[in-house]
Design an enzyme around this catalytic site. Structure first.
Site, PDB file in Angstrom:
ATOM      1  N   ASP A  70       0.902  -1.225  -0.160  1.00  0.00           N
ATOM      2  CA  ASP A  70       0.044   0.124   0.076  1.00  0.00           C
ATOM      3  C   ASP A  70       0.947   1.410  -0.108  1.00  0.00           C
ATOM      4  O   ASP A  70       2.082   0.979   0.200  1.00  0.00           O
ATOM      5  CB  ASP A  70      -0.961   0.030   1.211  1.00  0.00           C
ATOM      6  CG  ASP A  70      -0.340  -0.517   2.523  1.00  0.00           C
ATOM      7  OD1 ASP A  70       0.746  -0.627   2.568  1.00  0.00           O
ATOM      8  OD2 ASP A  70      -1.020  -1.080   3.380  1.00  0.00           O
ATOM      9  N   ASP A 139      -7.908  -3.408  14.105  1.00  0.00           N
ATOM     10  CA  ASP A 139      -9.279  -3.723  13.491  1.00  0.00           C
ATOM     11  C   ASP A 139      -9.138  -5.027  12.646  1.00  0.00           C
ATOM     12  O   ASP A 139     -10.158  -5.365  12.028  1.00  0.00           O
ATOM     13  CB  ASP A 139      -9.836  -2.474  13.051  1.00  0.00           C
ATOM     14  CG  ASP A 139      -9.005  -2.086  11.658  1.00  0.00           C
ATOM     15  OD1 ASP A 139      -8.040  -2.654  11.470  1.00  0.00           O
ATOM     16  OD2 ASP A 139      -9.533  -0.849  11.262  1.00  0.00           O
ATOM     17  N   HIS A 141      -7.387  -5.259  10.081  1.00  0.00           N
ATOM     18  CA  HIS A 141      -7.038  -4.979   8.612  1.00  0.00           C
ATOM     19  C   HIS A 141      -5.752  -5.574   8.075  1.00  0.00           C
ATOM     20  O   HIS A 141      -4.836  -5.988   9.126  1.00  0.00           O
ATOM     21  CB  HIS A 141      -7.230  -3.367   8.088  1.00  0.00           C
ATOM     22  CG  HIS A 141      -6.034  -2.746   8.823  1.00  0.00           C
ATOM     23  ND1 HIS A 141      -6.096  -1.626   9.427  1.00  0.00           N
ATOM     24  CD2 HIS A 141      -4.599  -2.812   8.707  1.00  0.00           C
ATOM     25  CE1 HIS A 141      -5.145  -1.010   9.798  1.00  0.00           C
ATOM     26  NE2 HIS A 141      -4.170  -1.798   9.526  1.00  0.00           N
ATOM     27  N   GLU A 146      -9.632  -2.246   5.188  1.00  0.00           N
ATOM     28  CA  GLU A 146     -10.349  -1.821   6.540  1.00  0.00           C
ATOM     29  C   GLU A 146     -11.761  -2.858   6.533  1.00  0.00           C
ATOM     30  O   GLU A 146     -11.911  -3.430   5.547  1.00  0.00           O
ATOM     31  CB  GLU A 146     -10.630  -0.518   6.645  1.00  0.00           C
ATOM     32  CG  GLU A 146      -9.463   0.536   6.483  1.00  0.00           C
ATOM     33  CD  GLU A 146      -8.718   0.470   7.791  1.00  0.00           C
ATOM     34  OE1 GLU A 146      -8.879  -0.389   8.822  1.00  0.00           O
ATOM     35  OE2 GLU A 146      -8.590   1.675   8.235  1.00  0.00           O
TER      36      GLU A 146
HETATM   37  C1  F6R Z   1       1.362  -1.579   6.187  1.00  0.00           C
HETATM   38  C2  F6R Z   1       0.090  -2.263   6.152  1.00  0.00           C
HETATM   39  C3  F6R Z   1      -0.969  -2.503   7.535  1.00  0.00           C
HETATM   40  C4  F6R Z   1       0.046  -2.756   8.551  1.00  0.00           C
HETATM   41  C5  F6R Z   1      -0.790  -3.047  10.018  1.00  0.00           C
HETATM   42  C6  F6R Z   1       0.096  -3.069  11.414  1.00  0.00           C
HETATM   43  O1  F6R Z   1       1.861  -1.831   4.670  1.00  0.00           O
HETATM   44  O2  F6R Z   1      -0.322  -2.555   5.051  1.00  0.00           O
HETATM   45  O3  F6R Z   1      -1.674  -3.302   7.334  1.00  0.00           O
HETATM   46  O4  F6R Z   1       0.729  -4.027   8.451  1.00  0.00           O
HETATM   47  O5  F6R Z   1      -1.651  -1.467  10.031  1.00  0.00           O
HETATM   48  O6  F6R Z   1       0.799  -1.885  11.463  1.00  0.00           O
HETATM   49  P1  F6R Z   1       1.918  -2.001  12.802  1.00  0.00           P
HETATM   50  O7  F6R Z   1       2.820  -3.234  12.326  1.00  0.00           O
HETATM   51  O8  F6R Z   1       2.618  -0.784  12.699  1.00  0.00           O
HETATM   52  O9  F6R Z   1       1.174  -2.341  13.952  1.00  0.00           O
END
Ligand code: F6R
Length: 263
Positions: A70, A139, A141, A146
């Site tokens: 992303d 959540d 994702h 989301e």
């Molecule tokens: C990042 C992504 C997100 C993160 C998720 C967890 O490229 O796609 O899905 O993997 O938000 O983030 P952290 O690792 O910072 O808890």
């Protein structure tokens, strides 16, 4: 073969090392592998291990193709909070991936749907992603899919939830500066990766991890689609595993893994 393998390690260091070993094996077996990367806090240690392996000449990434899950829309790639910056600083620079083999969604494209289609085509023409690294949001994702994301979605524009924007406020020096929109690989795109490697550490991930592994498959917990994946490996520390009801069984299975299946 449909399989979700749950591996619980004593801490995130051990789990990240195992993750790095799984990636290393893939690159040794297939030097022109296509790897999918995630950003965020979770994979940082794993990336450090890959950098170390590269420095010690155990691993050569010069033929690897990289894809990222992303990127923010409207954020210049040179912005310090962009995922471009994150990847070049934490991994691509230190392991010397070739710039022309790096594919991160283009959040500055004038035509976002066209950029999304092109991203999907590039994945296909590279032969598909061999291993996709994933983190999980509080959540549930993955990528920026989301809750309520279509379980068959492709790379597209998404609007971040208020919670996810708050989670990223620090990187931007204020919650209000976080972009509202992102491009993310879809759940259908992620499901086509030959292996998914989901990492989760810390107690704030215990609930989404339990929902992902043991709950119903639902768009309300996007990561739960991984129950249908042909090969999903979930690497956890003790805290992230704390709410799993079958925790003893997962340990038992991993403890009795046949030698030929070991990483
Ligand atoms: C990042 C992504 C997100 C993160 C998720 C967890 O490229 O796609 O899905 O993997 O938000 O983030 P952290 O690792 O910072 O808890």
């Amino acid at each position: 073969m449909g399989a979700m393998e749950v591996i619980i390690q004593s801490d995130k260091r051990q789990a990240s090392l195992l993750g790095a070993r799984i990636i290393a094996r893939q690159v040794q077996k297939k030097p022109n592998a296509a790897l999918g990367f995630a950003t965020g806090k979770t994979p940082l240690l794993l990336y450090q291990f890959l950098v170390q392996m590269h420095r010690e000449k155990e691993l050569d990434f010069s033929r690897v193709t990289a894809f990222n899950l992303d990127e923010y829309i409207g954020l210049d790639p040179s912005h310090p909070a962009s995922f471009h910056s994150y990847m070049w600083q934490n991994l691509f620079g230190p392991i010397a991936i070739r710039e022309d083999k790096v594919n991160i969604p283009n959040g500055m494209a004038a035509d976002i749907p066209a950029a999304c289609r092109k991203f999907e085509e590039t994945i296909k023409s590279s032969g598909g992603i061999d291993i996709q690294i994933l983190g999980i949001g509080r959540d549930g994702h993955i990528g920026f899919n989301e809750p309520s994301s279509s379980l068959t979605s492709r790379t597209r524009i998404k609007t971040l939830t208020a919670e996810t924007r708050r989670d990223h406020g620090q990187e931007f020096g204020g919650d209000e500066k976080v972009p509202f929109h992102v491009i993310t690989m879809g759940l259908g795109t992620i499901m086509e990766a030959r292996t998914c490697l989901l990492l989760a550490f810390g107690k704030e991930k215990a609930r989404p991890i339990a929902q992902t592994i043991e709950g119903p498959i639902t768009a309300m917990v996007p990561a739960s689609i991984l129950q249908l994946h042909q090969r999903a490996i979930v690497l956890l520390d003790e805290e992230a595993a704390a709410e799993l009801t079958k925790i003893d069984y997962y340990r038992w299975v991993y403890g009795h893994k046949p030698d030929w299946q070991k990483y």
